[in-house]
Enzyme design. Structure first.
Site, PDB file in Angstrom:
ATOM      1  N   CYS A  83       0.816  -1.216   0.000  1.00  0.00           N
ATOM      2  CA  CYS A  83       0.000   0.000   0.000  1.00  0.00           C
ATOM      3  C   CYS A  83       0.851   1.268   0.000  1.00  0.00           C
ATOM      4  O   CYS A  83       0.331   2.360  -0.236  1.00  0.00           O
ATOM      5  CB  CYS A  83      -0.916   0.011   1.213  1.00  0.00           C
ATOM      6  SG  CYS A  83      -1.972  -1.448   1.338  1.00  0.00           S
ATOM      7  N   HIS A 332      -8.735   4.234  -1.625  1.00  0.00           N
ATOM      8  CA  HIS A 332      -7.417   3.604  -1.506  1.00  0.00           C
ATOM      9  C   HIS A 332      -7.125   2.717  -2.725  1.00  0.00           C
ATOM     10  O   HIS A 332      -7.243   1.505  -2.671  1.00  0.00           O
ATOM     11  CB  HIS A 332      -7.365   2.773  -0.222  1.00  0.00           C
ATOM     12  CG  HIS A 332      -6.036   2.155   0.055  1.00  0.00           C
ATOM     13  ND1 HIS A 332      -4.842   2.670  -0.410  1.00  0.00           N
ATOM     14  CD2 HIS A 332      -5.708   1.025   0.761  1.00  0.00           C
ATOM     15  CE1 HIS A 332      -3.850   1.901   0.002  1.00  0.00           C
ATOM     16  NE2 HIS A 332      -4.344   0.898   0.702  1.00  0.00           N
TER      17      HIS A 332
END
Length: 384
Positions: A83, A332
């Site tokens: 991430c 995200h």
């Protein structure tokens, strides 16, 4: 080192997108190039942040993107750091320019995962942790961050309602962001009444899976001045690491990589946390934002939750945290997230943030990590 500037920035909307991963990467990159008022042929090098290209049947994205931009001979490098891929790609691009190797670099982050479904996407995410110790044993990211949340509640004066206030604040900011995935006002009761995902975290404590792409143009100060567009300066950039599995850490309520990366960035910039006007931090879950703002030095350990309770992290308060809406509301899109944070800083410091503008902001920070913080990059920016 050479001074490094961000000369242009662009982003797609975040959410569920129908275009291919290559198409949305191209859209964001073209937007950044146009924002910088440069020609694609002036780009010397490119970094592409992506984690699950295989989910959209396209890996080795760099040459595809360069070909789409009409500069197929321009070299590219793909970055995968879970991430945190976007911020790591930005850091590497910064180093390329700071070291004098290139005058102009494009850093683009992209992801497309919503079409795979929640079960498969959650599985893909689990591959980013220490899978044989955690994911294989059934510990998904919601479960791992729930462990951190439970530890925080046990160690400090915090409640589940306090975590809910983080979500409410970020949704309030996201409503002001036309490119945010979740443009929906929520209340503490909404969060508390949403489905339990991994106690004490509920559905509205969790960020969504998103598609999207973001891109920025990094260049030398000389290049920026010669082209005459709006630009901001990168005044600090740091990277840090942590144990890949939570079991290897001394404390469950701190992320060592954040502290390491931010220390490097602050020292390089010659500033302290008190000098930062706003920050885009990695709030994949509400507990993450609390841990982040403490590890970044904005509040003492254990005091972050009180700051949230008192409204000190709201837009135009003591320090504006996640004016974009953060991962929680803006979305995200894994590989794009860290670059998207830089896009927000660029918009804020060049007067393009609209209704979510942080008033009189001079210095902004981005913080983005991979997995539960196994890797992290922190970048600092100043208006010019």
């Amino acid at each position: 080192m050479k001074k490094v500037c961000v000369l242009g920035a662009g982003s797609t909307k975040y959410g569920k997108l129908s275009d291919s991963i290559a198409d949305i990467a191209t859209q964001a990159s073209v937007s950044a190039i146009e924002s910088a008022k440069i020609s694609p042929k002036e780009v010397d090098f490119s970094y592409i942040a992506n984690v699950f290209g295989i989910a959209d049947k396209q890996v080795h994205l760099g040459p595809v993107l360069m070909s789409n931009l009409g500069i197929s001979e321009t070299p590219s490098l793909s970055i995968e750091s879970a991430c945190g891929s976007g911020s790591v790609a930005f850091h590497e691009a910064w180093a390329k320019v700071a070291g004098g190797h290139c005058d102009c670099v494009v850093a683009t982050g992209v992801e497309k995962v919503t079409h795979t479904g929640t079960e498969w996407t959650t599985t893909y995410f689990a591959y980013c942790s220490d899978f044989y110790y955690e994911g294989q044993a059934g510990a998904s990211f919601p479960g791992l961050f729930a462990s951190m949340a439970r530890a925080y509640i046990s160690e400090f004066d915090a409640t589940e309602e306090d975590f809910a206030m983080v979500a409410v604040k970020n949704h309030d900011n996201g409503i002001l962001n036309p490119k945010a995935h979740l443009q929906k006002k929520i209340t503490v009761d909404d969060v508390m009444n949403s489905a339990v995902v991994a106690s004490p975290l509920k559905l509205y404590d969790c960020c969504p899976f998103s598609d999207g792409a973001s891109s920025v143009i990094l260049c030398s100060e000389e290049f920026a001045r010669a082209h005459g567009g709006n630009y901001i300066e990168v005044i600090g950039s740091g990277r840090g690491g942590s144990s890949s599995a939570l079991q290897g850490r001394e404390h469950m309520t701190t992320i060592p990589s954040t502290k390491i990366a931010s220390k490097q960035a602050y020292e390089m910039a010659g500033i302290s946390p008190k000098d930062v006007d706003f920050a885009e931090v990695h709030d994949c879950f509400t507990i993450a934002e609390i841990v982040d703002i403490e590890d970044l030095g904005f509040f003492e350990k254990g005091a972050g939750i009180k700051a949230v309770r008192e409204g000190r992290t709201k837009l135009n308060s003591d320090i504006s945290i996640n004016p974009s809406g953060g991962l929680k509301s803006k979305g995200h899109p894994i590989g794009a997230t860290g670059i998207g944070q830089v896009v927000e800083v660029y918009d804020q410091l060049t007067g393009a943030a609209g209704a979510r503008t942080v008033k009189d902001a001079k210095i902004g920070l981005t913080h983005n990590f991979g997995a539960t913080g196994a890797s992290c990059a922190v970048n600092l920016f100043a208006s010019v």
